[in-house]
Motif scaffolding. Structure first.
Motif, mmCIF file in Angstrom:
data_model
loop_
_atom_site.group_PDB
_atom_site.id
_atom_site.type_symbol
_atom_site.label_atom_id
_atom_site.label_comp_id
_atom_site.label_asym_id
_atom_site.label_seq_id
_atom_site.Cartn_x
_atom_site.Cartn_y
_atom_site.Cartn_z
ATOM 1 N N LYS A 209 0.964 -1.300 0.398
ATOM 2 C CA LYS A 209 0.246 -0.626 0.015
ATOM 3 C C LYS A 209 0.608 1.414 0.684
ATOM 4 O O LYS A 209 1.954 1.254 1.062
ATOM 5 C CB LYS A 209 -0.728 0.285 1.198
ATOM 6 C CG LYS A 209 -1.873 -1.380 1.646
ATOM 7 C CD LYS A 209 -2.919 -0.647 2.358
ATOM 8 C CE LYS A 209 -4.325 -2.357 2.786
ATOM 9 N NZ LYS A 209 -4.269 -2.353 3.763
ATOM 10 N N THR A 210 0.546 2.135 -0.349
ATOM 11 C CA THR A 210 1.530 3.393 -0.917
ATOM 12 C C THR A 210 1.426 4.756 0.035
ATOM 13 O O THR A 210 2.579 4.427 0.295
ATOM 14 C CB THR A 210 0.711 4.299 -2.216
ATOM 15 O OG1 THR A 210 -0.780 4.544 -1.772
ATOM 16 C CG2 THR A 210 1.411 2.946 -3.599
ATOM 17 N N GLU A 211 0.008 4.389 0.764
ATOM 18 C CA GLU A 211 0.664 5.127 1.952
ATOM 19 C C GLU A 211 1.402 5.268 3.491
ATOM 20 O O GLU A 211 2.072 5.042 3.916
ATOM 21 C CB GLU A 211 -0.866 5.504 2.579
ATOM 22 C CG GLU A 211 -1.724 3.931 3.166
ATOM 23 C CD GLU A 211 -2.390 2.963 1.862
ATOM 24 O OE1 GLU A 211 -3.086 2.406 2.557
ATOM 25 O OE2 GLU A 211 -2.097 3.958 0.175
ATOM 26 N N ILE A 212 1.551 3.211 3.369
ATOM 27 C CA ILE A 212 2.078 2.765 4.130
ATOM 28 C C ILE A 212 4.061 3.032 4.039
ATOM 29 O O ILE A 212 4.935 3.425 4.858
ATOM 30 C CB ILE A 212 1.756 1.412 4.223
ATOM 31 C CG1 ILE A 212 0.894 0.653 4.642
ATOM 32 C CG2 ILE A 212 3.274 0.486 5.693
ATOM 33 C CD1 ILE A 212 0.459 -0.623 4.903
ATOM 34 N N ILE A 213 3.863 3.065 2.846
ATOM 35 C CA ILE A 213 5.516 3.220 2.705
ATOM 36 C C ILE A 213 5.794 4.606 2.528
ATOM 37 O O ILE A 213 7.271 5.168 2.782
ATOM 38 C CB ILE A 213 6.197 3.165 1.181
ATOM 39 C CG1 ILE A 213 5.018 1.235 0.943
ATOM 40 C CG2 ILE A 213 7.467 3.196 0.763
ATOM 41 C CD1 ILE A 213 6.765 0.971 1.649
#
Length: 257
Positions: A209-213
């Motif tokens: 997931k982009t928001e995690i990275i």
């Protein structure tokens, strides 16, 4: 002979998408042999017996691995016993489960598959990749030799390609999950691509997931890498190899959505 090399399969999402596409691709493209990097095939990194069997049942002939190979202890025995899984050869031979080279007898020919991990920016103290691949080539029994070079930097991958030019049939890079635009035949006849890409969710950061990275990069704090969902892709490359010479005569990168 037509060889299909598939980029890092990420989690159950990637495994399921591969299963939905691989049988058709093998038929349409008349594929003879499939090599797939499966070091991230289990949800939460690593590989398990379940995810490995899923890939084999989906039509993969050989699974190669990388830096997440030994994340899951339940896979150690399976990796050690499987005749169709190659782990990076530059791990210590006497204490590491599995093998870095496979000599696969297909009935008509022997195909040698070698897995080596890079040293640059990989946070490891493994044996030199170049010395290791030389040792593996001495053990190769097949005229057709396929090398998965699991490495971080494009410079080390390109160097390995030219180092093996004329000595390997195919050298394909894995690990960075982004397909490069240099699928080609090197001057002495080795099929090559710096990174074959990823099998998993398109709108993600390497399948996560982009928001995690983004949050992890901003805060520098540990984070659980949950897989992204949505539309998927299978990035791969096809190499046509002359069975008499063991050299590549055609190369083609693919992105299947």
């Amino acid at each position: 002979m037509r060889i299909l090399c598939i980029g890092d399969v990420v989690g159950s999402v990637g495994c399921n998408f591969l299963r939905s596409k691989l049988p058709t691709i093998k038929k349409i493209k008349a594929i003879d042999f499939v090599v797939c990097n499966g070091e991230n095939s289990s949800d939460g990194n690593g590989i398990t017996p379940t995810s490995a069997k899923f890939l084999f049942d989906s039509g993969v002939d050989v699974i190669t691995l990388g830096n997440h190979t030994f994340r899951r202890k339940e896979a150690y025995e399976y990796i050690d016993e499987s005749p169709f899984i190659a782990r990076p050869a530059n791990f210590p031979e006497k204490t590491t489960p599995g093998t870095g080279i496979l000599n696969i007898d297909t009935g008509r020919r022997i195909i040698s598959v070698i897995n080596v991990m890079g040293n640059m920016c990989m946070d490891n103290n493994l044996n030199c990749a170049f010395e290791t691949v030389d040792r593996m080539l001495e053990k190769a029994e097949g005229k057709i030799k396929i090398v998965d070079f699991h490495a971080e930097t494009t410079s080390e991958k390109r160097a390995m390609g030219y180092y093996l030019d004329g000595r390997a049939s195919v050298v394909f890079g894995t690990h960075t999950h982004v397909q490069t635009s240099d699928c080609q035949i090197l001057p002495k006849g080795t099929g090559y691509i710096t990174d074959v890409g990823m099998t998993g969710t398109i709108h993600s950061v390497l399948g996560v997931k982009t928001e995690i990275i983004i949050e992890k990069l901003k805060t520098k704090l540990p984070a659980r890498f949950d897989l992204a969902s949505g539309d998927c892709k299978m990035e791969c490359a096809i190499f046509d190899v002359d069975e008499k010479t063991g050299l590549c005569i055609n190369s083609e990168a693919l992105r299947i959505e």
